[in-house]
Motif scaffolding. Structure first.
Motif, PDB file in Angstrom:
ATOM      1  N   VAL A  29       0.845  -1.194   0.000  1.00 38.62           N
ATOM      2  CA  VAL A  29       0.000   0.000   0.000  1.00 38.62           C
ATOM      3  C   VAL A  29       0.879   1.243   0.000  1.00 38.62           C
ATOM      4  N   LEU A  30       0.506   2.223  -0.804  1.00 38.81           N
ATOM      5  CA  LEU A  30       1.104   3.555  -0.743  1.00 38.81           C
ATOM      6  C   LEU A  30       0.026   4.532  -0.320  1.00 38.81           C
ATOM      7  N   GLN A  31       0.235   5.185   0.790  1.00 37.19           N
ATOM      8  CA  GLN A  31      -0.664   6.250   1.225  1.00 37.19           C
ATOM      9  C   GLN A  31       0.034   7.579   0.982  1.00 37.19           C
ATOM     10  N   ILE A  32      -0.553   8.392   0.112  1.00 41.15           N
ATOM     11  CA  ILE A  32       0.052   9.669  -0.243  1.00 41.15           C
ATOM     12  C   ILE A  32      -0.544  10.752   0.649  1.00 41.15           C
ATOM     13  N   ALA A  33       0.234  11.219   1.594  1.00 46.68           N
ATOM     14  CA  ALA A  33      -0.094  12.261   2.571  1.00 46.68           C
ATOM     15  C   ALA A  33      -0.650  11.652   3.859  1.00 46.68           C
ATOM     16  N   CYS A  34      -0.195  12.198   4.960  1.00 47.69           N
ATOM     17  CA  CYS A  34      -0.666  11.764   6.271  1.00 47.69           C
ATOM     18  C   CYS A  34      -2.122  12.162   6.465  1.00 47.69           C
ATOM     19  N   VAL A  35      -2.794  11.418   7.314  1.00 51.36           N
ATOM     20  CA  VAL A  35      -4.210  11.649   7.602  1.00 51.36           C
ATOM     21  C   VAL A  35      -4.379  11.717   9.115  1.00 51.36           C
ATOM     22  N   TYR A  36      -5.057  12.721   9.601  1.00 45.47           N
ATOM     23  CA  TYR A  36      -5.331  12.796  11.023  1.00 45.47           C
ATOM     24  C   TYR A  36      -6.268  11.663  11.437  1.00 45.47           C
ATOM     25  N   GLY A  37      -6.153  11.254  12.693  1.00 42.63           N
ATOM     26  CA  GLY A  37      -6.966  10.142  13.173  1.00 42.63           C
ATOM     27  C   GLY A  37      -6.233   8.821  13.043  1.00 42.63           C
ATOM     28  N   SER A  38      -6.994   7.740  13.043  1.00 40.87           N
ATOM     29  CA  SER A  38      -6.414   6.394  13.127  1.00 40.87           C
ATOM     30  C   SER A  38      -6.367   5.657  11.797  1.00 40.87           C
ATOM     31  N   LEU A  39      -6.623   6.329  10.686  1.00 44.75           N
ATOM     32  CA  LEU A  39      -6.712   5.629   9.404  1.00 44.75           C
ATOM     33  C   LEU A  39      -5.462   4.822   9.093  1.00 44.75           C
ATOM     34  N   THR A  40      -4.290   5.420   9.204  1.00 43.03           N
ATOM     35  CA  THR A  40      -3.061   4.719   8.833  1.00 43.03           C
ATOM     36  C   THR A  40      -2.836   3.488   9.702  1.00 43.03           C
ATOM     37  N   ALA A  41      -3.021   3.632  10.999  1.00 47.03           N
ATOM     38  CA  ALA A  41      -2.849   2.496  11.899  1.00 47.03           C
ATOM     39  C   ALA A  41      -3.845   1.384  11.580  1.00 47.03           C
ATOM     40  N   ASP A  42      -5.069   1.764  11.223  1.00 42.82           N
ATOM     41  CA  ASP A  42      -6.081   0.766  10.879  1.00 42.82           C
ATOM     42  C   ASP A  42      -5.728   0.039   9.589  1.00 42.82           C
ATOM     43  N   LEU A  43      -5.203   0.762   8.614  1.00 43.66           N
ATOM     44  CA  LEU A  43      -4.799   0.117   7.359  1.00 43.66           C
ATOM     45  C   LEU A  43      -3.645  -0.849   7.586  1.00 43.66           C
ATOM     46  N   ILE A  44      -2.724  -0.470   8.450  1.00 48.41           N
ATOM     47  CA  ILE A  44      -1.609  -1.369   8.774  1.00 48.41           C
ATOM     48  C   ILE A  44      -2.121  -2.631   9.463  1.00 48.41           C
ATOM     49  N   ALA A  45      -3.101  -2.474  10.331  1.00 48.87           N
ATOM     50  CA  ALA A  45      -3.676  -3.629  11.027  1.00 48.87           C
ATOM     51  C   ALA A  45      -4.325  -4.611  10.062  1.00 48.87           C
ATOM     52  N   ASP A  46      -4.775  -4.111   8.911  1.00 51.09           N
ATOM     53  CA  ASP A  46      -5.418  -4.968   7.919  1.00 51.09           C
ATOM     54  C   ASP A  46      -4.423  -5.712   7.031  1.00 51.09           C
ATOM     55  N   LEU A  47      -3.137  -5.349   7.100  1.00 47.63           N
ATOM     56  CA  LEU A  47      -2.142  -5.951   6.226  1.00 47.63           C
ATOM     57  C   LEU A  47      -1.825  -7.386   6.633  1.00 47.63           C
ATOM     58  N   GLN A  48      -1.407  -8.166   5.659  1.00 42.79           N
ATOM     59  CA  GLN A  48      -0.838  -9.474   5.950  1.00 42.79           C
ATOM     60  C   GLN A  48       0.575  -9.276   6.497  1.00 42.79           C
ATOM     61  N   ALA A  49       1.122 -10.326   7.093  1.00 43.26           N
ATOM     62  CA  ALA A  49       2.415 -10.197   7.777  1.00 43.26           C
ATOM     63  C   ALA A  49       3.530  -9.710   6.855  1.00 43.26           C
ATOM     64  N   SER A  50       3.489 -10.101   5.590  1.00 45.54           N
ATOM     65  CA  SER A  50       4.575  -9.759   4.657  1.00 45.54           C
ATOM     66  C   SER A  50       4.323  -8.461   3.892  1.00 45.54           C
ATOM     67  N   GLU A  51       3.193  -7.830   4.113  1.00 42.81           N
ATOM     68  CA  GLU A  51       2.836  -6.625   3.356  1.00 42.81           C
ATOM     69  C   GLU A  51       3.309  -5.372   4.086  1.00 42.81           C
ATOM     70  N   THR A  52       3.435  -4.297   3.340  1.00 44.02           N
ATOM     71  CA  THR A  52       3.894  -3.036   3.918  1.00 44.02           C
ATOM     72  C   THR A  52       2.993  -1.885   3.504  1.00 44.02           C
ATOM     73  N   LEU A  53       3.036  -0.824   4.297  1.00 44.19           N
ATOM     74  CA  LEU A  53       2.376   0.433   3.954  1.00 44.19           C
ATOM     75  C   LEU A  53       3.441   1.514   3.917  1.00 44.19           C
ATOM     76  N   THR A  54       3.581   2.139   2.768  1.00 48.07           N
ATOM     77  CA  THR A  54       4.524   3.237   2.601  1.00 48.07           C
ATOM     78  C   THR A  54       3.751   4.545   2.667  1.00 48.07           C
ATOM     79  N   LEU A  55       4.199   5.430   3.533  1.00 44.98           N
ATOM     80  CA  LEU A  55       3.530   6.711   3.748  1.00 44.98           C
ATOM     81  C   LEU A  55       4.427   7.833   3.252  1.00 44.98           C
ATOM     82  N   VAL A  56       3.895   8.657   2.359  1.00 44.66           N
ATOM     83  CA  VAL A  56       4.642   9.776   1.786  1.00 44.66           C
ATOM     84  C   VAL A  56       4.027  11.087   2.260  1.00 44.66           C
TER      85      VAL A  56
END
Length: 233
Positions: A68-95
């Motif tokens: 996953v690539l998330q372009i721009a930070c988001v206030y609140g818990s969105l990023t943490a929630d998306l990371i929680a949905d990932l499989q063990a080998s997947e990553t979230l890159t935040l720009v």
């Protein structure tokens, strides 16, 4: 590594002029970041729709595995929630182009699957066709049209074939919507580029630059918001 262009000197990246000029109060200053980054405030700003929109994104992304690539930070818990949905080998890159925004988001989770890049959304230092899923969550309304269009082009460039780009942002509410005059006032006072999304049809514009994409558009809260699911062929 996701970097393909010559990586920029992290000390040399400048916050765009439009961001410093118009969004110091909301996004750039440390005091603003500390003040606004609370779920209850985000929920209030989005007329109670933040949780609904967040669930919508998670529901769209969940069936599709991959990075996953998330372009721009988001206030609140969105990023943490998306990371929680990932499989063990997947990553979230935040720009993000604001260092303090990245630091704030990193303070919310110590998950090793979160990667951060300090960069401008209109010039991503990322490989072409690299990510399976890309998210633009309430970023485009903050950008002048030329920057907005560059950001979308970059999002499509780094997205893999059969990848999924999700855009969540403002739309044109129906005329009798009680929030419409409130939004009109806010846009006139604080959000100089947001009203552009009342006139620019993002779906049509995206098809004009890439006729091969398929787009599913969902209207939320009687047209106040839109969710675009863009599948790259």
């Amino acid at each position: 590594m996701t970097v393909s262009k010559e990586p920029p000197d992290r000390k040399s990246i400048e916050i765009p002029d439009y961001l410093s000029r118009y969004y110091l109060w909301a996004y750039v200053s440390r005091r603003a970041i500390q003040f606004w980054d609370h779920g209850i405030l985000v929920q209030l700003i989005l007329f109670g729709q933040y949780s609904r929109l967040k669930r919508h994104v998670r529901t769209i992304f969940s069936p599709q595995p991959g990075s996953v690539l998330q372009i721009a930070c988001v206030y609140g818990s969105l990023t943490a929630d998306l990371i929680a949905d990932l499989q063990a080998s997947e990553t979230l890159t935040l720009v993000d182009v604001v260092p303090d925004q990245l630091l704030k988001t990193k303070s919310k989770t110590n998950d090793h699957r979160l990667k951060t890049i300090l960069a401008d959304s209109s010039d991503l230092p990322c490989l072409q066709d690299h990510f399976d899923k890309v998210l633009l969550f309430f970023l485009l309304h903050e950008q002048p049209r030329d920057v907005r269009e560059k950001t979308i082009r970059e999002a499509l460039r780094v997205l893999r074939s059969d990848g999924l780009l999700v855009i969540v942002d403002y739309d044109r509410p129906i005329k009798w919507h009680p929030c419409r005059p409130i939004l009109s006032l806010i846009f006139s006072w604080l959000e100089p580029f947001a009203r552009d999304l009342w006139t620019q049809d993002l779906s049509s514009w995206i098809r004009s630059i890439d006729a091969e994409v398929t787009i599913t558009r969902t209207s939320v809260f009687k047209g106040v918001y839109q969710v675009l699911e863009i599948r790259k062929s």
